[in-house]
Design an enzyme around this catalytic site. Structure first.
Site, short mmCIF file in Angstrom:
data_model
loop_
_atom_site.label_atom_id
_atom_site.label_comp_id
_atom_site.label_asym_id
_atom_site.label_seq_id
_atom_site.Cartn_x
_atom_site.Cartn_y
_atom_site.Cartn_z
N SER A 597 -25.04 37.18 76.06
CA SER A 597 -24.34 37.90 75.01
C SER A 597 -24.12 36.95 73.82
CB SER A 597 -23.02 38.46 75.53
OG SER A 597 -22.44 39.35 74.60
N ASP A 688 -28.36 48.45 78.26
CA ASP A 688 -27.33 47.75 77.50
C ASP A 688 -27.01 48.52 76.22
OD1 ASP A 688 -25.68 45.95 76.23
OD2 ASP A 688 -27.03 44.23 76.42
N HIS A 720 -25.05 45.55 80.07
CA HIS A 720 -24.93 44.27 79.37
C HIS A 720 -24.76 43.08 80.32
CE1 HIS A 720 -24.40 41.82 75.88
NE2 HIS A 720 -23.16 41.49 76.17
#
Length: 744
Positions: A597, A688, A720
């Site tokens: 991320s 995601d 995610h």
């Protein structure tokens, strides 16, 4: 009849007596040879029936059938050496992955009051089923006169197959089991006693959808006499238009009919990543005597509810429910911050903490029963720099005490209270979790807690894993900030931290993996992580960086990052790397980097901004191009707030201007892609919503276009976090093999 050159016929006859591998090689050579043109046609021919060669080839196949069985097909992209590396690492990863985790715990006093009963909800990855296996383990707790505590565990755990949620009643005499369906079947509520199923209720989805088991909205509460249960569930879906063979069918329906089908109707906004399919959490109460379910009235439609509890009963008055209500805000990202503020309303914000002092409250959840017997002191877990600690908070006086050991670099997490005592777990990057029992003697000093070890087999692991973990050491390193003059606040100028994990051996340092958390406003804790324990166990040192902007270091350090992503955080990571190199703890020619991320954002920035620093990189669902992400992410406001800082909220728009898009691009890793050299592994979850898969795919294609060695793995059903057991396993196995390949 086939015309063959004499030379070719001899070659074929000779080749037919070799092994299948030789024949295969010959065929490949022939396929690659130039075609015969009329001008180059040979002048001498030998006429032989093709059946002659077919018979000979058949006899060879029969003779070599035993050898044919040994021909080995390798997975795409693997050679034999790499396959051996996968096999070796996967055995160790499987052993580490199988270590169990405690999700929740509850305690109940026995009738005598001398012994407590406790239940632990435990999970363990089930790789074959690609799900978490959930089970319950019970124990009786007795305190002995010599300041010891005795846990008597049941011999075996009980698996809770197909169970979504379990909640014991306040007395401990009943257990609520909820099974959310995976299709349009009714929900199932079960009430169990100590020996049998007492009641079972089927709740159709026309009443409500799945019960929320997610952290933000989850809330299930028994009332005091255990006749009512309040809970949060998905509001029933509105009726959809129906169609049949005659076209549109008048009268919308919620039910399926074999002679018609339901249309889609109007699209409705969902809560986003981790809440796919969740639109409107609503409050319901079930009467356990009648089985009737009713929605709680008087809550406005724009309010999303969660974390419901029954208020303490007062004789002669109605029973009341207390819950968190969240208005649907324009800013989803801002909602998360507002929610944190609601939680910490009684605790003052700490802008810049002095060394060793309370840095502020960073608590993502509370116990359902957090209060000590004085009625004004609550026990909770909170982040304190790179550690998680246990605090006692007196809501009347405002006194805050750290009750987990102040001299410990381990992380501590409270599980439940046993009267005025605490059941917790503590762990470190090299120590599997251990249950602890905390108590204090009121007659001596109410602030002096002592912690007792609790014997348990919950976190049992193999001797091999224990030996590997015990051969490592860890420390929390203070990293001085460079360019202090550029810091606008005192808190932003204070040192940040990194957790350093290394082997105890005294010779040359192992190759280094720099680990970067996401958020960016989260934190890497000094707790046990199975994936990081695996990476350290296969021969890597770890530098786990909590760059400025991480939680647990005060408000000024936290707020110093928005508006400076891609520069301040990148420089902090490079400063931390240089720090361990200068200390002789890392080999500068064997440094890799891993992040997910926002950690992936940093990873891809680093290999572009410092291309000669890293020999390899791995990024999980990385933010690579904010200008393309802003229009498709579920948190477009994140892009504005992190790129523009405090001005981001006021200029946010769903239709970014060309100027905004240019600024987003310039802040993104893709703006540095022409300088990247490091071989890069990219791991993506196809579902995601936060950083849609197209972001990572665009970056990987651009790398390949520039000749950078790149490997991409897409997990089709992951969101995610890439946390499904098989995906998590395959993800870190590939990371381990990838880094080993380039750190030889």
């Amino acid at each position: 009849m086939l015309k063959l050159n004499v030379e070719m016929s001899r070659t074929l006859a000779s080749a037919s007596f070799h092994s299948l591998n030789t024949i295969s090689n010959w065929s490949a050579t022939l396929a690659a040879s130039p075609r015969f043109s009329p001008q180059s046609r040979p002048s001498h021919f030998h006429f032989t029936p093709i059946s002659h060669y077919i018979k000979k080839l058949s006899s060879v196949l029969a003779m070599d059938s035993s050898k044919a069985g040994s021909v080995k097909e390798l997975p795409v992209g693997l050679d034999e050496a790499t396959e051996e590396e996968y096999a070796s690492q996967s055995k160790l990863l499987q052993e580490i992955t199988s270590i169990s985790s405690i999700d929740k715990a509850w305690t109940f006093k026995s009738d005598s009051g001398l012994v407590s009963q406790a239940m632990f909800s435990i999970s363990q990855p089930n790789l074959l089923a690609n799900k978490k296996r959930k089970f319950m383990l019970s124990t009786s707790i007795s305190k002995e006169s010599n300041n010891n505590v005795n846990f008597q565990w049941t011999p075996f755990p009980v698996e809770m197959a197909g169970v979504s949620i379990i909640v014991p009643s306040p007395s401990g005499s009943k257990l609520l089991v909820i099974r959310n369906p995976e299709n349009e079947s009714p929900l199932q509520f079960e009430i169990w006693s100590s020996s049998q199923l007492e009641k079972e209720f089927q709740i159709p989805q026309s009443v409500h959808g799945s019960v929320y088991a997610d952290g933000w909205f989850e809330g299930i509460s028994w009332n005091s006499d255990e006749s009512l249960i309040a809970y949060v569930a998905e509001e029933p879906s509105p009726p959809k238009p129906s169609f049949d063979y005659q076209g549109f069918k008048k009268g919308a329906t919620k039910d399926k009919e074999c002679s018609s089908w339901k249309g889609q109707g109007d699209w409705e906004e969902e809560w986003g990543e981790c809440y796919a399919g969740k639109r409107q959490p609503a409050l319901f109460v079930i009467n356990l005597n009648s089985g009737k379910v009713h929605a709680v009235k008087g809550i406005v439609k724009s309010l999303s509810v969660g974390q419901v509890v029954w208020a303490p009963p007062v004789e002669g008055t109605d029973q009341y429910l207390v819950f968190v209500g969240l208005y649907v805000l324009r800013f989803t990202y801002d909602w998360l911050i507002c929610f944190h503020s609601i939680k910490s309303l009684q605790i003052p914000i700490v802008n810049c903490a002095e060394d060793g002092h309370f840095p502020g409250l960073y608590c993502s959840s509370f116990l359902s029963k957090p209060w000590l017997s004085d009625g004004c002191t609550m026990i909770l877990s909170s982040y304190w720099h790179s550690c998680q600690v246990i605090l006692s908070v007196n809501v009347l006086s405002g006194e805050i005490l750290r009750i987990s050991p102040a001299d410990s670099d381990f992380s501590w997490n409270v599980l439940t209270l046993d009267g005025d005592n605490v059941i917790a777990v503590c762990s470190s990057p090299i120590d599997v979790p251990q249950i602890k029992y905390g108590c204090f003697d009121k007659a001596i000093n109410s602030t002096a807690w002592h912690w007792l070890n609790v014997s348990s087999s919950i976190f049992r692991c193999s001797e091999k894993v224990m030996s590997l973990l015990s051969s490592h050491q860890f420390s929390i390193v203070q990293i001085p900030v460079k360019d202090v003059a550029d810091c606008l606040t005192k808190g932003a100028a204070k040192p940040f931290e990194a957790i350093f994990v290394s082997s105890k051996k005294n010779d040359a340092p192992d190759p280094l993996i720099v680990i970067l958390h996401g958020g960016p406003h989260s934190v890497s804790l000094s707790s046990f992580s199975k994936s990081l324990a695996f990476l350290s166990s296969i021969g890597f040192s770890l530098l786990i960086v909590n760059y400025r902007g991480s939680l647990g270091f005060g408000e000024e350090a936290l707020q110093s990052l928005p508006g400076k992503i891609g520069s301040q955080d990148v420089n902090d990571v490079l400063t931390a790397i240089d720090h361990v190199i200068e200390k002789g703890l890392a080999n500068p020619s064997k440094i890799t980097v891993l992040g997910g991320s926002h950690g992936g954002f940093l990873t891809t920035h680093l290999i572009g901004q410092a291309p000669d620093k890293f020999v390899a990189a791995a990024a999980r669902n990385p933010v690579c191009n904010i200008s393309s992400m802003v229009g498709i992410t579920d948190i477009p406001d994140w892009c504005y707030m992190e790129v523009y800082g405090s001005n981001g909220k006021s200029i946010f728009t769903e239709a970014p201007s060309a100027e905004h898009l240019t600024h987003f691009y310039n802040k993104s890793p893709i703006s540095h892609i022409s300088k990247v050299k490091a071989p890069t592994l990219i791991l993506l979850g196809a579902q995601d919503l936060r950083v849609p898969v197209s972001n990572g795919l665009q970056y990987s294609r651009a790398l390949k276009d520039r000749g950078v060695e790149t490997k991409v793995i897409v997990f089709p059903n992951d969101i995610h976090g890439i946390e499904r057991p098989q995906s998590d396993f395959e993800s870190f196995l590939n990371i381990g093999v990838w880094f080993k390949k380039y750190c030889k």
